[in-house]
Design an enzyme around this catalytic site. Structure first.
Site, PDB file in Angstrom:
ATOM      1  N   LYS A 147      -7.586   1.531  -3.000  1.00  0.00           N
ATOM      2  CA  LYS A 147      -7.179   1.107  -1.651  1.00  0.00           C
ATOM      3  C   LYS A 147      -7.399   2.248  -0.645  1.00  0.00           C
ATOM      4  O   LYS A 147      -7.778   2.019   0.501  1.00  0.00           O
ATOM      5  CB  LYS A 147      -5.712   0.671  -1.676  1.00  0.00           C
ATOM      6  N   LYS A 167       0.245   5.167   8.235  1.00  0.00           N
ATOM      7  CA  LYS A 167       0.877   5.416   6.928  1.00  0.00           C
ATOM      8  C   LYS A 167      -0.205   5.558   5.852  1.00  0.00           C
ATOM      9  O   LYS A 167      -0.212   6.493   5.060  1.00  0.00           O
ATOM     10  CB  LYS A 167       1.822   4.244   6.619  1.00  0.00           C
ATOM     11  N   THR A 190       0.867  -1.182   0.000  1.00  0.00           N
ATOM     12  CA  THR A 190       0.000   0.000   0.000  1.00  0.00           C
ATOM     13  C   THR A 190       0.899   1.226   0.000  1.00  0.00           C
ATOM     14  O   THR A 190       1.586   1.490   0.992  1.00  0.00           O
ATOM     15  CB  THR A 190      -0.914   0.032   1.242  1.00  0.00           C
TER      16      THR A 190
END
Ligand SMILES: NC(=O)c1ccc[n+]([C@@H]2O[C@H](COP(=O)([O-])OP(=O)(O)OC[C@H]3O[C@@H](n4cnc5c(N)ncnc54)[C@H](OP(=O)(O)O)[C@@H]3O)[C@@H](O)[C@H]2O)c1
Length: 290
Positions: A172, A240, A97
Protein backbone atom coordinates in the site's frame (compact mmCIF):
# COMPACT_ATOMS: atom_id res chain seq x y z
CA UNK A 1 -21.65 -18.43 4.53
CA UNK A 2 -19.78 -17.15 7.59
CA UNK A 3 -20.49 -15.27 10.80
CA UNK A 4 -18.66 -11.94 10.48
CA UNK A 5 -18.05 -8.68 12.30
CA UNK A 6 -17.14 -5.37 10.64
CA UNK A 7 -15.54 -2.57 12.70
CA UNK A 8 -15.57 1.00 11.32
CA UNK A 9 -18.34 2.24 9.04
CA UNK A 10 -16.68 5.24 7.39
CA UNK A 11 -16.61 6.19 3.71
CA UNK A 12 -15.06 2.78 2.94
CA UNK A 13 -16.29 0.48 5.71
CA UNK A 14 -19.99 1.28 5.40
CA UNK A 15 -20.41 0.02 1.81
CA UNK A 16 -17.89 -2.83 2.30
CA UNK A 17 -19.90 -4.22 5.22
CA UNK A 18 -23.00 -3.86 3.05
CA UNK A 19 -21.43 -6.05 0.32
CA UNK A 20 -20.72 -8.77 2.90
CA UNK A 21 -24.35 -8.76 4.03
CA UNK A 22 -25.60 -8.80 0.44
CA UNK A 23 -23.30 -11.80 -0.25
CA UNK A 24 -25.33 -13.70 2.37
CA UNK A 25 -23.02 -13.59 5.41
CA UNK A 26 -24.28 -13.03 8.94
CA UNK A 27 -22.82 -9.59 9.76
CA UNK A 28 -22.60 -7.67 13.05
CA UNK A 29 -21.19 -4.13 12.80
CA UNK A 30 -19.54 -1.82 15.30
CA UNK A 31 -18.96 1.91 14.81
CA UNK A 32 -17.52 4.33 17.39
CA UNK A 33 -20.44 6.73 16.89
CA UNK A 34 -23.36 4.37 17.30
CA UNK A 35 -25.83 6.20 15.09
CA UNK A 36 -23.97 5.09 11.94
CA UNK A 37 -24.09 1.45 13.08
CA UNK A 38 -27.82 1.67 13.65
CA UNK A 39 -28.32 3.31 10.25
CA UNK A 40 -26.30 0.50 8.62
CA UNK A 41 -28.29 -2.20 10.45
CA UNK A 42 -31.57 -0.62 9.36
CA UNK A 43 -30.41 -0.31 5.74
CA UNK A 44 -28.88 -3.78 5.31
CA UNK A 45 -30.74 -5.83 7.91
CA UNK A 46 -27.68 -6.93 9.92
CA UNK A 47 -26.99 -6.54 13.64
CA UNK A 48 -25.01 -3.86 15.49
CA UNK A 49 -23.05 -4.11 18.75
CA UNK A 50 -21.90 -1.40 21.20
CA UNK A 51 -18.23 -2.55 21.45
CA UNK A 52 -15.72 -4.29 19.15
CA UNK A 53 -15.57 -7.15 21.68
CA UNK A 54 -19.31 -7.80 21.48
CA UNK A 55 -19.37 -7.48 17.69
CA UNK A 56 -16.49 -9.97 17.39
CA UNK A 57 -17.93 -12.57 19.78
CA UNK A 58 -18.29 -15.90 17.98
CA UNK A 59 -17.30 -14.41 14.60
CA UNK A 60 -15.21 -16.53 12.25
CA UNK A 61 -13.82 -13.37 10.59
CA UNK A 62 -13.55 -9.84 11.96
CA UNK A 63 -12.90 -7.14 9.36
CA UNK A 64 -11.86 -3.58 10.29
CA UNK A 65 -11.49 -0.28 8.43
CA UNK A 66 -10.77 2.54 10.89
CA UNK A 67 -8.41 5.55 10.68
CA UNK A 68 -4.78 5.18 11.80
CA UNK A 69 -2.40 3.10 13.96
CA UNK A 70 -3.87 4.21 17.31
CA UNK A 71 -7.45 3.75 16.10
CA UNK A 72 -6.63 0.20 15.04
CA UNK A 73 -4.96 -0.57 18.40
CA UNK A 74 -8.05 0.75 20.19
CA UNK A 75 -10.49 -1.52 18.34
CA UNK A 76 -8.24 -4.60 18.69
CA UNK A 77 -6.80 -4.41 22.22
CA UNK A 78 -8.09 -3.85 25.75
CA UNK A 79 -11.10 -5.15 27.63
CA UNK A 80 -13.59 -4.00 24.96
CA UNK A 81 -11.30 -4.76 21.99
CA UNK A 82 -12.08 -7.34 19.32
CA UNK A 83 -9.27 -9.72 20.36
CA UNK A 84 -10.98 -10.12 23.78
CA UNK A 85 -14.14 -11.37 22.07
CA UNK A 86 -12.58 -13.57 19.37
CA UNK A 87 -12.19 -17.31 19.74
CA UNK A 88 -9.07 -19.30 18.91
CA UNK A 89 -8.94 -20.07 15.17
CA UNK A 90 -10.77 -16.86 14.12
CA UNK A 91 -9.22 -14.47 11.56
CA UNK A 92 -8.88 -10.68 11.93
CA UNK A 93 -8.67 -8.89 8.55
CA UNK A 94 -7.46 -5.28 8.70
CA UNK A 95 -8.39 -3.00 5.78
CA UNK A 96 -7.12 0.19 7.46
CA UNK A 97 -4.01 1.86 5.99
CA UNK A 98 -1.54 1.69 8.88
CA UNK A 99 2.20 1.18 9.45
CA UNK A 100 3.80 -2.23 8.99
CA UNK A 101 5.07 -1.76 12.56
CA UNK A 102 1.60 -1.75 14.18
CA UNK A 103 0.58 -4.58 11.86
CA UNK A 104 3.40 -6.82 13.08
CA UNK A 105 2.73 -5.80 16.69
CA UNK A 106 -0.95 -6.81 16.38
CA UNK A 107 -0.08 -9.98 14.44
CA UNK A 108 2.05 -11.04 17.44
CA UNK A 109 -0.66 -10.07 19.97
CA UNK A 110 -3.25 -12.02 17.97
CA UNK A 111 -0.92 -15.01 17.63
CA UNK A 112 -0.66 -15.26 21.43
CA UNK A 113 -4.42 -15.84 21.48
CA UNK A 114 -4.27 -18.23 18.50
CA UNK A 115 -6.06 -15.66 16.33
CA UNK A 116 -4.79 -15.03 12.78
CA UNK A 117 -4.15 -11.47 11.61
CA UNK A 118 -4.15 -10.56 7.90
CA UNK A 119 -3.16 -7.05 6.79
CA UNK A 120 -5.33 -6.20 3.79
CA UNK A 121 -5.21 -2.49 2.89
CA UNK A 122 -7.32 -1.36 -0.04
CA UNK A 123 -7.16 0.88 -3.07
CA UNK A 124 -9.93 2.03 -5.41
CA UNK A 125 -11.48 4.89 -3.47
CA UNK A 126 -15.04 5.52 -2.36
CA UNK A 127 -16.35 4.39 -5.77
CA UNK A 128 -14.38 1.13 -5.53
CA UNK A 129 -15.88 0.42 -2.10
CA UNK A 130 -19.41 1.26 -3.25
CA UNK A 131 -19.14 -0.80 -6.46
CA UNK A 132 -17.34 -3.70 -4.74
CA UNK A 133 -14.28 -3.31 -6.97
CA UNK A 134 -11.34 -2.75 -4.62
CA UNK A 135 -7.72 -3.80 -5.07
CA UNK A 136 -6.69 -5.60 -1.89
CA UNK A 137 -3.02 -6.20 -1.05
CA UNK A 138 -2.39 -8.66 1.74
CA UNK A 139 0.20 -9.91 4.19
CA UNK A 140 0.04 -12.72 6.74
CA UNK A 141 -0.02 -16.51 6.99
CA UNK A 142 -0.97 -18.31 3.79
CA UNK A 143 -3.60 -20.48 5.53
CA UNK A 144 -5.41 -17.50 7.09
CA UNK A 145 -5.27 -15.61 3.79
CA UNK A 146 -6.72 -18.59 1.91
CA UNK A 147 -9.67 -18.68 4.32
CA UNK A 148 -10.26 -14.91 4.16
CA UNK A 149 -9.96 -14.47 0.39
CA UNK A 150 -13.44 -15.82 -0.52
CA UNK A 151 -14.98 -13.49 2.09
CA UNK A 152 -13.10 -10.43 0.74
CA UNK A 153 -14.26 -11.41 -2.76
CA UNK A 154 -17.56 -9.65 -1.90
CA UNK A 155 -15.84 -6.27 -2.49
CA UNK A 156 -12.65 -7.15 -4.42
CA UNK A 157 -11.71 -6.64 -8.04
CA UNK A 158 -8.33 -8.18 -7.25
CA UNK A 159 -7.04 -9.65 -4.01
CA UNK A 160 -3.44 -10.93 -3.64
CA UNK A 161 -1.19 -12.13 -0.83
CA UNK A 162 2.17 -10.44 -1.31
CA UNK A 163 4.05 -12.03 1.62
CA UNK A 164 4.31 -12.36 5.39
CA UNK A 165 2.69 -10.03 7.95
CA UNK A 166 3.20 -6.37 6.95
CA UNK A 167 3.72 -7.09 3.23
CA UNK A 168 0.21 -5.81 2.42
CA UNK A 169 0.91 -2.50 4.16
CA UNK A 170 4.32 -2.20 2.45
CA UNK A 171 2.55 -2.69 -0.90
CA UNK A 172 0.00 0.00 0.00
CA UNK A 173 2.96 2.35 0.66
CA UNK A 174 4.17 1.68 -2.92
CA UNK A 175 0.65 2.58 -4.08
CA UNK A 176 0.62 5.89 -2.20
CA UNK A 177 4.15 6.81 -3.32
CA UNK A 178 3.08 6.23 -6.94
CA UNK A 179 -0.08 8.32 -6.50
CA UNK A 180 1.59 11.31 -4.81
CA UNK A 181 3.78 12.33 -7.74
CA UNK A 182 1.11 11.38 -10.24
CA UNK A 183 -1.58 13.67 -8.79
CA UNK A 184 0.86 16.58 -8.60
CA UNK A 185 1.82 15.95 -12.25
CA UNK A 186 -1.84 15.89 -13.29
CA UNK A 187 -2.49 19.10 -11.34
CA UNK A 188 0.45 20.83 -13.01
CA UNK A 189 -0.76 19.74 -16.46
CA UNK A 190 -4.27 21.12 -15.85
CA UNK A 191 -2.82 24.32 -14.34
CA UNK A 192 -0.55 24.75 -17.37
CA UNK A 193 -3.50 24.19 -19.74
CA UNK A 194 -5.55 26.81 -17.88
CA UNK A 195 -2.69 29.34 -17.93
CA UNK A 196 -2.33 28.76 -21.67
CA UNK A 197 -6.02 29.37 -22.36
CA UNK A 198 -6.61 25.77 -23.45
CA UNK A 199 -9.86 23.88 -22.80
CA UNK A 200 -8.78 21.47 -20.03
CA UNK A 201 -11.55 19.01 -20.89
CA UNK A 202 -10.49 18.80 -24.52
CA UNK A 203 -6.86 18.40 -23.47
CA UNK A 204 -7.68 15.45 -21.16
CA UNK A 205 -9.97 13.79 -23.68
CA UNK A 206 -6.94 13.42 -25.94
CA UNK A 207 -4.04 12.88 -23.56
CA UNK A 208 -5.90 10.40 -21.32
CA UNK A 209 -5.91 8.01 -24.31
CA UNK A 210 -2.12 8.22 -24.66
CA UNK A 211 0.91 7.53 -22.48
CA UNK A 212 -0.12 10.06 -19.80
CA UNK A 213 -3.40 8.31 -19.00
CA UNK A 214 -4.12 7.21 -15.43
CA UNK A 215 -7.00 6.37 -13.05
CA UNK A 216 -6.54 9.80 -11.46
CA UNK A 217 -6.70 11.57 -14.82
CA UNK A 218 -9.81 9.70 -16.00
CA UNK A 219 -11.70 9.87 -12.70
CA UNK A 220 -10.71 13.27 -11.35
CA UNK A 221 -10.15 15.79 -14.16
CA UNK A 222 -13.76 16.95 -14.37
CA UNK A 223 -14.17 17.56 -10.64
CA UNK A 224 -10.76 19.29 -10.55
CA UNK A 225 -11.70 21.67 -13.36
CA UNK A 226 -15.09 22.30 -11.67
CA UNK A 227 -13.33 23.10 -8.35
CA UNK A 228 -15.18 20.28 -6.60
CA UNK A 229 -13.20 18.56 -3.87
CA UNK A 230 -15.77 17.59 -1.20
CA UNK A 231 -15.56 13.85 -1.94
CA UNK A 232 -13.12 10.97 -2.27
CA UNK A 233 -9.90 10.35 -0.35
CA UNK A 234 -9.21 12.95 2.33
CA UNK A 235 -5.95 14.94 2.36
CA UNK A 236 -5.64 14.26 6.13
CA UNK A 237 -5.58 10.52 5.39
CA UNK A 238 -3.06 11.02 2.55
CA UNK A 239 -0.71 12.92 4.90
CA UNK A 240 -1.04 10.06 7.40
CA UNK A 241 -0.11 7.61 4.62
CA UNK A 242 2.80 9.68 3.28
CA UNK A 243 4.10 10.06 6.84
CA UNK A 244 4.16 6.27 7.11
CA UNK A 245 5.97 6.02 3.74
CA UNK A 246 8.59 8.63 4.69
CA UNK A 247 9.22 7.06 8.14
CA UNK A 248 9.60 3.64 6.54
CA UNK A 249 11.97 5.07 3.92
CA UNK A 250 14.14 6.38 6.78
CA UNK A 251 14.37 2.80 8.00
CA UNK A 252 14.94 0.98 4.70
CA UNK A 253 17.08 3.67 3.03
CA UNK A 254 14.77 4.34 0.05
CA UNK A 255 15.05 7.79 -1.53
CA UNK A 256 11.64 9.51 -1.86
CA UNK A 257 12.32 13.16 -2.76
CA UNK A 258 9.10 13.77 -4.75
CA UNK A 259 6.94 12.07 -2.10
CA UNK A 260 8.49 14.34 0.56
CA UNK A 261 7.81 17.44 -1.54
CA UNK A 262 4.20 16.51 -2.33
CA UNK A 263 3.63 15.83 1.38
CA UNK A 264 4.54 19.50 1.99
CA UNK A 265 2.09 20.60 -0.73
CA UNK A 266 -0.64 18.64 1.08
CA UNK A 267 0.34 20.48 4.27
CA UNK A 268 -0.42 23.72 2.37
CA UNK A 269 -3.83 22.31 1.39
CA UNK A 270 -4.55 21.54 5.06
CA UNK A 271 -3.68 25.19 5.87
CA UNK A 272 -6.22 26.24 3.21
CA UNK A 273 -8.86 24.33 5.24
CA UNK A 274 -8.76 21.30 2.96
CA UNK A 275 -8.03 18.46 5.38
CA UNK A 276 -11.18 16.58 4.26
CA UNK A 277 -10.88 17.56 0.57
CA UNK A 278 -10.03 14.88 -2.00
CA UNK A 279 -6.31 14.46 -2.76
CA UNK A 280 -6.84 15.99 -6.23
CA UNK A 281 -7.05 19.36 -4.39
CA UNK A 282 -3.34 19.81 -5.17
CA UNK A 283 -4.80 21.55 -8.23
CA UNK A 284 -6.69 24.01 -6.01
CA UNK A 285 -3.39 24.87 -4.32
CA UNK A 286 -1.83 25.72 -7.70
CA UNK A 287 -4.86 27.82 -8.67
CA UNK A 288 -4.56 29.71 -5.37
CA UNK A 289 -0.90 30.52 -6.20
CA UNK A 290 -2.24 32.41 -9.24
N1 LIG B 1 -11.58 7.01 1.50
C1 LIG B 1 -10.78 6.42 0.62
O1 LIG B 1 -10.84 6.68 -0.59
C2 LIG B 1 -9.76 5.39 1.10
C3 LIG B 1 -9.14 4.59 0.13
C4 LIG B 1 -8.22 3.63 0.53
C5 LIG B 1 -7.90 3.50 1.87
N2 LIG B 1 -8.49 4.29 2.81
C6 LIG B 1 -8.11 4.09 4.22
O2 LIG B 1 -9.19 3.41 4.86
C7 LIG B 1 -9.30 3.88 6.20
C8 LIG B 1 -10.69 4.46 6.43
O3 LIG B 1 -10.90 5.52 5.50
P1 LIG B 1 -12.34 6.23 5.35
O4 LIG B 1 -12.21 7.14 4.20
O5 LIG B 1 -13.40 5.20 5.39
O6 LIG B 1 -12.34 7.08 6.71
P2 LIG B 1 -13.57 7.79 7.46
O7 LIG B 1 -14.72 7.99 6.56
O8 LIG B 1 -12.99 8.95 8.18
O9 LIG B 1 -14.00 6.66 8.53
C9 LIG B 1 -13.15 6.28 9.59
C10 LIG B 1 -13.86 5.23 10.41
O10 LIG B 1 -13.01 4.83 11.49
C11 LIG B 1 -13.69 5.02 12.72
N3 LIG B 1 -12.72 5.37 13.77
C12 LIG B 1 -11.77 6.33 13.71
N4 LIG B 1 -11.07 6.36 14.86
C13 LIG B 1 -11.59 5.39 15.64
C14 LIG B 1 -11.28 4.92 16.94
N5 LIG B 1 -10.30 5.45 17.68
N6 LIG B 1 -12.02 3.91 17.43
C15 LIG B 1 -13.02 3.36 16.72
N7 LIG B 1 -13.36 3.76 15.48
C16 LIG B 1 -12.64 4.75 14.96
C17 LIG B 1 -14.68 6.13 12.46
O11 LIG B 1 -15.71 6.12 13.41
P3 LIG B 1 -16.70 7.41 13.59
O12 LIG B 1 -17.77 7.25 12.56
O13 LIG B 1 -17.20 7.29 14.99
O14 LIG B 1 -15.85 8.64 13.37
C18 LIG B 1 -15.16 5.73 11.05
O15 LIG B 1 -16.05 4.65 11.12
C19 LIG B 1 -8.17 4.88 6.43
O16 LIG B 1 -7.05 4.22 6.97
C20 LIG B 1 -7.87 5.36 5.01
O17 LIG B 1 -6.53 5.82 4.89
C21 LIG B 1 -9.44 5.22 2.45
Amino acid sequence: MAKLAFLGLGVMGYPMAGHLKKAGHEVTVYNRSGAKAQKWAAEFGGASAPTPREAAKGAEFVMACVGNDDDLRSVCLGADGAFAGMESGAVFVDHTTVSAKVTRELYAAADEKQISFVDAPISGGQAGAENGKLSIMCGGDQGAYDRAEPVMAAYARICRRIGESGAGQMTKMCNQIAIAGLVQGLSEALHFAEKSGLDGRAVVEVISQGAAGSWQMSNRYETMIDDHFEHGFAVDWMRKDLGICLDTADENGASLPVTALVDQFYKDVQKMGGGRWDTSSLFKRLRALG
